[in-house]
Structure formats: structure tokens, C-alpha cells
Design an enzyme around this catalytic site. Structure first.
Site, PDB file in Angstrom:
ATOM      1  N   LYS A 125       0.902  -1.673  -0.273  1.00  0.00           N
ATOM      2  CA  LYS A 125       0.334  -0.230   0.378  1.00  0.00           C
ATOM      3  C   LYS A 125       0.695   0.764  -0.226  1.00  0.00           C
ATOM      4  CE  LYS A 125      -2.750  -0.910   3.946  1.00  0.00           C
ATOM      5  NZ  LYS A 125      -1.227  -2.486   4.084  1.00  0.00           N
ATOM      6  N   ASN A 148      -3.030   6.941   5.691  1.00  0.00           N
ATOM      7  CA  ASN A 148      -2.633   5.446   6.261  1.00  0.00           C
ATOM      8  C   ASN A 148      -1.295   5.540   6.239  1.00  0.00           C
ATOM      9  OD1 ASN A 148      -2.940   2.711   8.787  1.00  0.00           O
ATOM     10  ND2 ASN A 148      -1.459   1.947   6.677  1.00  0.00           N
ATOM     11  N   HIS A 194      -4.556  -9.321  10.762  1.00  0.00           N
ATOM     12  CA  HIS A 194      -5.279  -7.966  11.558  1.00  0.00           C
ATOM     13  C   HIS A 194      -6.211  -9.979  12.145  1.00  0.00           C
ATOM     14  CE1 HIS A 194      -2.423  -4.457  10.724  1.00  0.00           C
ATOM     15  NE2 HIS A 194      -3.403  -4.651   9.517  1.00  0.00           N
TER      16      HIS A 194
END
Length: 475
Positions: A125, A148, A194
Site C-alpha cells: 500500500k 495511513n 489483522h
């Protein structure tokens, strides 16, 4: 800052007063909202109070007068159980959103035509976000990058119709952004991550899919089964643009439009199957490996969806300096190359680093381990000349490597670098690599992966005879 006017005159609760939470509270106040904020930590509450934010325990609030709870993305929304603030909001029928959602609502209100590129995925990302922003800036566009990565989204410059927003989104942020509808939505890849916060892989993947579900253009990778299924669903709904870090896209996926990597070449493919080389990653040291070829494909595809000629990324991709802590070339001593990959906090991310070098790897690994450890990396063990174990994962990793890879228990990063540098200097390999790619979180010895990578870089730069990499200037 982007003032949030969509809650002007309304009472808004904000929970979580770290970097993005404090900015969120300030942006709401700047837009005319009546904000009440809280944090479980005294330091966050004190910082908010010093900034003029009204701080009060949300457990004592009358929730019937609150229009929304803006939750920090680091606070559990569903798993392992909802945070107490989320439970209070749900009991009162109050919507729970995050800072990405506030940005989306403000964009829809004041500058709906502002180009908005949103990027997500398990790995890649940050590199893809930074690469898109770099190419757009080099092409002369007014670009704001954050989310982020880097700056909190609401700390970016105010919305204007021509300003391009390139935003990295985590699964936590997407989960709090129900109206997320970017101009271009990029989904890179999906592997288990996650799951302590999302419960199952199915739930995790469904959250990630939301980023492309309402995008004007979906740009989706097809190198894993989860994303390939999402790509097929998107194509049935509207036009999409698929990509692959290999030639898988041309072999097994019927695309409407696509792009794939063939060695270091980025190749465009039409629905009729004709291909055209549109860029090359030859000699782009900041984009080593097949995973970075996938990132480059995604970046170029996203930029083309903004109406920019394919020639533009082909030119400016060569000047991309790379991302700090992600396959960051720190320097050389003789033939030995030193790589900072501290951002590799799980085995899947470390796999990309190990795959980028054919052998002679002196691997510094360890920290606070993730589920599964490093067993999944066994096919790359023949490339590893020696492993240097640090952190609390040392016993588990030693058991995995025993009899397969020579290793030394080093405990600390300092000891590991010393041993790796000495062994690499004595190596017969033509180009040994000292690679920090921990496959672990940093929290046993460092506050975050940035601090871990910064320490590694500083130690390497202090080594006698080191020739620093020019691309590290400014990190």
C-alpha cells in the site's frame, strides 16, 4: 487542514486522541461542530486540552444529543470485542465513523470533482501510494498524499476541484468509511492479516472490497484468489482495470482492460489480447522484485484512469526514490549491499524481500511474532547464507530454521548488524546482502517499525567504508 463543515452546529464525540484523532477533533471544530473528545490515555487527553479541544469522559455523556462518534482506526470496532465507546454509540443508535469518512463527506459537499485515488491491500500500500503521488507531482499536478501513510487525511490542504488526493487506506479505516467512493480505487492483494481485529479472512476481504465497490474506476490485482474473485465481481458491475505482478493476467483471467509485469517490463493488454510494453523497471533500484512490479502496474493503471498519458509514468517512474523502511537501499561496503526492510512486519511481506535476491542473504529477523511465524518462508531458505535472530521470537524462529539455515542468536539489532557485516565481508558470494526484514512487529524492542528501521540505517551509515546510497537523501 480540511475543515469538516458537514457537522456544523452538531455535537460530535471523538474517541482516540493520537495523531489522527487530534487532527480530526481540530478539523471538526474548525468546521463548526461542537466536539467532545476522550482518550483512555492521560497523555492524549492532555494534548487535546492544550490544543483547546473540549475533553470529557464519554461514559458520562448524554448520547441522545450526539450526532456521530468518530473513532480512531486503532480502536476495536468489532473484534475481539467492540470498544466501550462503540458499545455506547450503538446502544444509542449513533453512527460510528472515522476520519476517512469525514473526508469523503466533505469532498462530496464542497469539491465532488476533486480527483481521489484510494489504495489498499495487505502489502504494498505505502509503496504504491508514494509512487502514484511521486509520478503525479513530477507531471506537475497539485497532489496531497496521506491517510495511513505520512500525514493524517484531515491535516492535508483544503479540498479544491483540481487538487489530487492520493490516500492509503487500512482495513480499519475502510471499516469506518461507509460512503467511501474514490475516483480510482486500488486493491493490490489480500493475504491473512489483522484477523485478531476482523475475525475471519472472509470479513477482512469483504472490508477491503468496499474500497473498490463504489469507485468510479476499480483497479484490482489478480495475483491471489481473494482479489481475483473481487476483480471478477467488479467487472460484472462496471468497467475495471486489472493487473498482475506476473503474466498470470494473460494466462488465466479474462479482463476488460489490464496490465502485467513481464520480467522488468510493464505490459498493457487489451480485451483482444494485444500487448504493448509501456514502462520498464530496469535499473530502478527502489522497485526491486516481482512485488514492486505489481505495485508499479497498479500505480500506472491508476494514473491512466486520471486521463494522464502512459508516457508520463514511464518517464517519472525512473526517479522514484523509494519508501523509507521498505526495501530501502542504505549503502554498500565493497560488494555487500545493506537493505532496510523494517516495514516487513509479517512473513508475507518478508517473502517479497527474500524473493528479490537470488542468494547470499544475511537475514536479520525477529521481533514480536505474528501468527504462523516464518514457516511459510521455507522455500526461500536456500537463498539465506545466515540468519541473525533478534527479539522475543528468537526461540520459535530458531526451531523453524534448525537444520535448514545457519543462524546466530543475537538478541539485539546492534549485535545482529555487527555479526552480519563481518560474515558478509568474508562471504564468497559475488554480492552478499545484509537484509533487515524482520517478519515481525517491532513492539518488543522498538515503539514502531520506523524507529527500528531508523536505528538500522543509523548503524549502517556509521560503518567504516560505507558508500551511502544516493536515494537515501532526505529520509
Amino acid at each position: 487542514m480540511i475543515p469538516i463543515t458537514s457537522f456544523a452546529g452538531k455535537r460530535v464525540a471523538v474517541f482516540g486522541l493520537g495523531g489522527s484523532g487530534l487532527v480530526t477533533a481540530e478539523a471538526l471544530v474548525a468546521g463548526g461542530a461542537d466536539v467532545v473528545a476522550w482518550d483512555d490515555g492521560e497523555a492524549g487527553r492532555a494534548k487535546a486540552s492544550a490544543a483547546g479541544i473540549h475533553v470529557a469522559d464519554l461514559r458520562a455523556e448524554d448520547w441522545s444529543g450526539i450526532a456521530a462518534l468518530v473513532l480512531s482506526p486503532g480502536v476495536p470496532l468489532t473484534h475481539p470485542e467492540p470498544h466501550w465507546s462503540a458499545q455506547l454509540a450503538r446502544a444509542a443508535g449513533v453512527e460510528i465513523i472515522g476520519d476517512i469518512e469525514l473526508f469523503c463527506r466533505e469532498r462530496a459537499k464542497v469539491a465532488p470533482e476533486a480527483p481521489f485515488v484510494a489504495i489498499t491491500g495487505t502489502n504494498g500500500k505505502s509503496t504504491t501510494t508514494a509512487l502514484i503521488a511521486h509520478i503525479l507531482k513530477a507531471a506537475g499536478r497539485d497532489v496531497q498524499m496521506g491517510g495511513n501513510i505520512g500525514r493524517a487525511i484531515l491535516s492535508l490542504d483544503p479540498l479544491t476541484p483540481e487538487r489530487v488526493y492520493v490516500i492509503e487506506c487500512s482495513s480499519f479505516q475502510i471499516d469506518l468509511a461507509p460512503s467511501l467512493a474514490p475516483t480510482v480505487g486500488v486493491l493490490l492483494n489480500l493475504t491473512p492479516d489483522h484477523l485478531d481485529r476482523h475475525g475471519t479472512m472472509e470479513h477482512y476481504a469483504a472490508i477491503k472490497e468496499r474500497l473498490v465497490a463504489r469507485a468510479a474506476w476499480a483497479v484490482v490485482g489478480v495475483d491471489d484468489e481473494w482479489c481475483e474473485a473481487i476483480a471478477l465481481r467488479r467487472e460484472k458491475a462496471y468497467e475495471a482495470y486489472d493487473f498482475s505482478g506476473t503474466d498470470r493476467i494473460s494466462a488465466s483471467h479474462a479482463v476488460s482492460q489490464g496490465m502485467f509485469a513481464q520480467g522488468t517490463d510493464i505490459v498493457s493488454i487489451t480485451p483482444r489480447g494485444s500487448t504493448n510494453i509501456i514502462a520498464s523497471l530496469d535499473h530502478v533500484r527502489s522497485l526491486r522484485g516481482a512485488h514492486n512490479a505489481q505495485n508499479a502496474c497498479a500505480a500506472i493503471a491508476a494514473i491512466r484512469r486520471l486521463g494522464i498519458s502512459a508516457r508520463v509514468p514511464a518517464v517519472h517512474i525512473r526517479t522514484f526514490p523509494g519508501l523509507a523502511h521498505r526495501m530501502e537501499e542504505v549503502g554498500r561496503i565493497g560488494a555487500t549491499l545493506f537493505i532496510n526492510d523494517s516495514k516487513a512486519t509479517n512473513a508475507d511481506s518478508t517473502e517479497k524481500a527474500l524473493a528479490a535476491f537470488p542468494g547470499g542473504i544475511h537475514w536479520i529477523v525477529g521481533g514480536k511474532p505474528k501468527e504462523g511465524g516464518i514457516a511459510s518462508l521455507a522455500s526461500y531458505f536456500p537463498r539465506i547464507a545466515h540468519a541473525y535472530l533478534i527479539g522475543v521470537s528468537s526461540d520459535d524462529f530458531a526451531a523453524t530454521l534448525d537444520g535448514k539455515v545457519p543462524y546466530t542468536r543475537c538478541e539485539t539489532l546492534e549485535n545482529a548488524l555487527t555479526a552480519a557485516t563481518e560474515n558478509a565481508a568474508r562471504s564468497a558470494d559475488p554480492q552478499p546482502v545484509v537484509l533487515l526484514s524482520p517478519a515481525c512487529a517491532s513492539y518488543d524492542q522498538f515503539p514502531n517499525f520506523e524507529a527500528r528501521g531508523d536505528r538500522f540505517r543509523d548503524l549502517v551509515l556509521a560503518l567504516p567504508g560505507l558508500i551511502p546510497a544516493t536515494s537515501n537523501k532526505g529520509h
